[in-house]
Write an enzyme that holds these catalytic residues in place. Sequence first.
Site, PDB file in Angstrom:
ATOM      1  N   CYS A 257     -61.761  33.487  52.186  1.00 13.21           N
ATOM      2  CA  CYS A 257     -60.373  33.667  52.484  1.00 13.21           C
ATOM      3  C   CYS A 257     -59.703  34.562  51.015  1.00 13.21           C
ATOM      4  CB  CYS A 257     -59.512  32.763  52.642  1.00 13.21           C
ATOM      5  SG  CYS A 257     -59.890  31.245  53.612  1.00 13.21           S
TER       6      CYS A 257
ATOM      7  N   ASP B 251     -48.852  32.576  51.109  1.00 15.87           N
ATOM      8  CA  ASP B 251     -50.183  32.645  51.392  1.00 15.87           C
ATOM      9  C   ASP B 251     -51.096  33.901  51.233  1.00 15.87           C
ATOM     10  OD1 ASP B 251     -50.854  30.138  52.951  1.00 15.87           O
ATOM     11  OD2 ASP B 251     -49.360  30.731  54.413  1.00 15.87           O
TER      12      ASP B 251
ATOM     13  N   HIS C 161     -59.143  29.633  61.923  1.00 17.77           N
ATOM     14  CA  HIS C 161     -59.853  30.864  61.968  1.00 17.77           C
ATOM     15  C   HIS C 161     -61.330  30.715  62.494  1.00 17.77           C
ATOM     16  CE1 HIS C 161     -56.629  32.685  59.088  1.00 17.77           C
ATOM     17  NE2 HIS C 161     -56.461  33.426  60.325  1.00 17.77           N
TER      18      HIS C 161
ATOM     19  N   ARG D 123     -46.514  36.132  57.509  1.00 23.30           N
ATOM     20  CA  ARG D 123     -47.640  36.489  56.685  1.00 23.30           C
ATOM     21  C   ARG D 123     -47.697  38.170  56.899  1.00 23.30           C
ATOM     22  NH1 ARG D 123     -53.132  33.656  56.031  1.00 23.30           N
ATOM     23  NH2 ARG D 123     -52.960  35.517  54.211  1.00 23.30           N
TER      24      ARG D 123
ATOM     25  N   GLU E 170     -58.216  37.920  52.759  1.00 27.42           N
ATOM     26  CA  GLU E 170     -59.073  38.477  53.738  1.00 27.42           C
ATOM     27  C   GLU E 170     -58.378  38.436  55.051  1.00 27.42           C
ATOM     28  OE1 GLU E 170     -63.060  36.406  55.234  1.00 27.42           O
ATOM     29  OE2 GLU E 170     -61.642  34.746  55.357  1.00 27.42           O
ATOM     30  N   ASP E 171     -57.184  37.711  55.088  1.00 26.28           N
ATOM     31  CA  ASP E 171     -56.460  37.840  56.561  1.00 26.28           C
ATOM     32  C   ASP E 171     -55.813  39.290  56.747  1.00 26.28           C
ATOM     33  OD1 ASP E 171     -57.259  35.469  57.225  1.00 26.28           O
ATOM     34  OD2 ASP E 171     -55.730  34.365  56.276  1.00 26.28           O
TER      35      ASP E 171
HETATM   36  C1  LIG Z   1     -61.042  31.962  56.942  1.00 29.28           C
HETATM   37  N1  LIG Z   1     -59.881  31.439  56.705  1.00 29.28           N
HETATM   38  C2  LIG Z   1     -59.312  30.284  56.989  1.00 29.28           C
HETATM   39  C3  LIG Z   1     -58.900  32.233  56.089  1.00 29.28           C
HETATM   40  N2  LIG Z   1     -59.033  33.617  56.331  1.00 29.28           N
HETATM   41  N3  LIG Z   1     -57.617  32.084  55.928  1.00 29.28           N
HETATM   42  C4  LIG Z   1     -56.754  31.039  55.387  1.00 29.28           C
HETATM   43  C5  LIG Z   1     -55.264  31.230  55.534  1.00 29.28           C
HETATM   44  C6  LIG Z   1     -54.777  29.960  55.059  1.00 29.28           C
HETATM   45  C7  LIG Z   1     -53.196  29.826  55.565  1.00 29.28           C
HETATM   46  N4  LIG Z   1     -52.595  28.678  54.897  1.00 29.28           N
HETATM   47  C8  LIG Z   1     -52.814  30.184  56.751  1.00 29.28           C
HETATM   48  O1  LIG Z   1     -52.445  29.308  57.289  1.00 29.28           O
HETATM   49  O2  LIG Z   1     -52.482  31.401  57.008  1.00 29.28           O
END
Ligand SMILES: CN(C)C(=N)NCCC[C@H](N)C(=O)O
Length: 248
Positions: free
Chosen positions: A241, A61, A160, A86, A66-67
């Site tokens: 993201c 991932d 999210h 993650r 962004e996360d």
């Molecule tokens: C706003 N969004 C949706 C995000 N910032 N991140 C998506 C992460 C997707 C990853 N497969 C997960 O499940 O972490």
Amino acid sequence: MSGIALVRKPGPRIAEGIVTHIQREPVDPVRAAAQHDAYVAALAAAGWRTVHVPPADDLPDAPFVEDTLVVSGRLAVLTRPGAVERRPEVDSVAQVVRDLGMKAVRIARPGTLDGGDVLQSGPTVYVGRSARTNAQGITQLAALLPERTVVPVDLSGVLHLKSAVTALPDGTLIGDPRHVDLPGLLVPEEEAGAHVVPLGGDRVLLAASAPRTAAMLEKRGLTVTTVDISEYEKLEGCVTCLSVLVTD
Ligand SMILES: CN(C)C(=N)NCCC[C@H](N)C(=O)O
């Protein structure tokens, strides 16, 4: 508005990314790489200098950069992602933001925070209470941003906050009222239309899977660039993201 866009290329294990709210579908790593190149090119064409975080090929991932990071001015808040697998993504991002001369601080245990839950609009910072972001994470973020107003937001049925709602350049929130209860929401024509990256001025980036929302936004006077991110959408990703924008 312009500045730096942090991005991270997908690795060969992208298809193993986490899926929570949708049915898993096969992801093509070659197509994902090509779509990522086109996404980066769209940011560059809009005047953003793209900076690549080193690839993390063992972390499926990792392109959802962004996360891992919330930026407010020159402050870089390194997150503590809610998904344990993650968390190793964060250290390489920390190195990049330090190299850029930003002040880096971290969300600490037991707090968890995913950048996808953080929606900044003017002085307000909306933060989703999700399965990934907990109350301690929100409290820590609020303490790190004393000049902003942090507003916790309940979510249902999405990963999210930014899976459900984002902000147009004029501050209008565009989102899906089935997933998030915020006043004055502009409702997009497609689910993916809720995901908008402000590129500066009246320009926005949108997924190619939201053509009717693109037309709706053009009618409101916005200039819309679309990118095909189908391989990332299969992993519950969206246009927001895949980058973190750091304005000058
Ligand atoms: C706003 N969004 C949706 C995000 N910032 N991140 C998506 C992460 C997707 C990853 N497969 C997960 O499940 O972490």
